[in-house]
Design an enzyme around this catalytic site. Structure first.
Site, short mmCIF file in Angstrom:
data_model
loop_
_atom_site.label_atom_id
_atom_site.label_comp_id
_atom_site.label_asym_id
_atom_site.label_seq_id
_atom_site.Cartn_x
_atom_site.Cartn_y
_atom_site.Cartn_z
N GLY A 108 -6.47 -1.43 -7.79
CA GLY A 108 -5.15 -0.85 -7.53
C GLY A 108 -5.18 0.25 -6.49
O GLY A 108 -4.17 0.90 -6.26
N GLY A 110 -5.86 -0.19 -3.28
CA GLY A 110 -5.61 -0.73 -1.94
C GLY A 110 -6.87 -0.97 -1.13
O GLY A 110 -6.83 -0.88 0.10
N ALA A 113 -6.33 -3.68 1.62
CA ALA A 113 -5.49 -3.27 2.75
C ALA A 113 -6.17 -2.20 3.59
O ALA A 113 -6.06 -2.18 4.82
CB ALA A 113 -4.14 -2.75 2.24
N ASP A 155 1.10 -1.91 0.54
CA ASP A 155 -0.31 -1.50 0.71
C ASP A 155 -0.69 -1.36 2.18
O ASP A 155 -1.26 -0.35 2.59
CB ASP A 155 -1.25 -2.53 0.04
CG ASP A 155 -1.35 -2.34 -1.45
OD1 ASP A 155 -0.41 -1.76 -2.03
OD2 ASP A 155 -2.36 -2.75 -2.04
#
Ligand code: PMV
Length: 324
Positions: A108, A110, A113, A155
């Site tokens: 969670g 990111g 990204a 993200d």
């Protein structure tokens, strides 16, 4: 020999995960924990890619060879090189790319990204592509689609631009907060799968559309109120809203026992509020509180076997750290 090193922050979603996939707003903050990517020119006529966190490296004679070798779990990297090569005719060769991240993977924060943004930024600088951040974020979004299926776009946006953002339906604005903002991030030791969590909720929403829509709408309302409280710097109210957001996520079956255990420890040790962040079903829990409380909570959690880290806001987003 030429060399560039880039970095991109990780992120946490403060409010509105999942609801954001259905068009409601969410608030995300860029973290002072990041991913880095270096590209160096080498003598040999090959492409070498080293994934430090996975202790894996791939050596290929050219891009096609690399694309055929890269395991599906790292598809986003192959895809990134492919779209950039197709668009800019970069003809990758004689390079060593090293990717590394201080973010817990599939948690969670990111990491995908942030790795994408750092990789695109490094390529941008190494090959003088002159891409603006808007373009970097767009390519990172294409890469997120490979990983998540139907990402909201939050993200890639926060990992590219940094700061704190209010995001809805692909549009965003920055939230200016008055004070330094600290957040405690605790890893549940359970990797989560964003695609699966999104699909699980989609299934529930198909079975119980009215109830799910009501819950998602309420999450959206909490997010709107949270923006005002963040601007006012009202940490206690932000904590209360996090607790309320968490209850709604739990009612959508996105929480679990480990998350509940961390929430309980956080509450007992004086946090103003805590919630899961990102897809849920594992991953990380975030907590707000005053600095001393969070520092103490962090050591309590670490002693109980939960790695936890304090993070500030990263104001810059993706950037070049070094160039030769
Ligand atoms: O757990 P993460 O970092 O992949 O975050 C997912 C957030 C969702 O709202 C569930 C999906 C999205 O694309 O916004």
């Amino acid at each position: 020999m030429r060399f560039v090193l880039s970095s991109a922050p990780g992120k946490c979603i403060l409010f509105g995960e999942h609801a954001v996939v259905y068009g409601y707003p969410a608030i995300a903050m860029a973290l002072s924990l990041n991913s880095t990517c270096s590209i160096e020119e080498i003598e040999e006529n090959k492409i070498e890619i080293i994934l430090k966190n996975y202790n894996q490296s791939f050596i290929s004679s050219n891009l096609e060879d690399f694309l055929s070798k890269i395991p599906p779990q790292f598809n986003q990297i192959g895809y990134c090189l492919k779209i950039i090569n197709n668009r800019f005719n970069t003809k990758f060769k004689k390079i060593r790319i090293i990717i590394s991240s201080s973010l817990f993977p599939s948690s969670g924060l990111g990491s995908s990204a942030s790795i994408s943004a750092a990789l695109i930024m490094a390529i941008n600088e190494f090959y003088d592509l002159y891409l603006q951040k808007e373009e970097i974020s767009k390519i990172a979004y294409e890469m997120e689609k490979i990983v998540h299926g139907t990402p909201s776009g939050i993200d890639n946006t926060i990992c590219t631009f940094g700061n704190m953002i209010f995001f809805q339906k692909g549009k965003y604005h920055f939230i200016e907060i008055p004070n330094d903002f600290l957040i405690l991030i605790t890893y549940t030791n359970v990797k989560h799968n964003t695609k699966e969590a999104i699909e699980q909720l989609r299934k529930l929403k198909n079975e119980q559309p009215v109830l799910c829509d009501l819950i998602l709408e309420r999450i959206g309302t909490y997010t709107e109120i949270a923006e005002l409280e963040l601007i006012n710097g009202n940490l206690i109210e932000i904590g209360n809203l996090m607790n309320s957001n968490q209850k709604l996520l739990a009612s959508l079956n996105l929480s679990n026992e480990v998350i509940n255990e961390i929430l309980k420890i956080s509450f007992e040790n004086g946090a103003f509020g805590s919630k899961l962040t990102g897809a849920g079903l594992g991953g990380c829990v975030i907590s707000v509180g005053d600095k001393t409380t969070l520092k103490n909570l962090s050591s309590v959690l670490n002693n109980k076997g939960f790695k936890s880290l304090l993070s500030r806001i990263d104001k810059e987003g993706v950037r070049i750290e070094e160039k030769q």
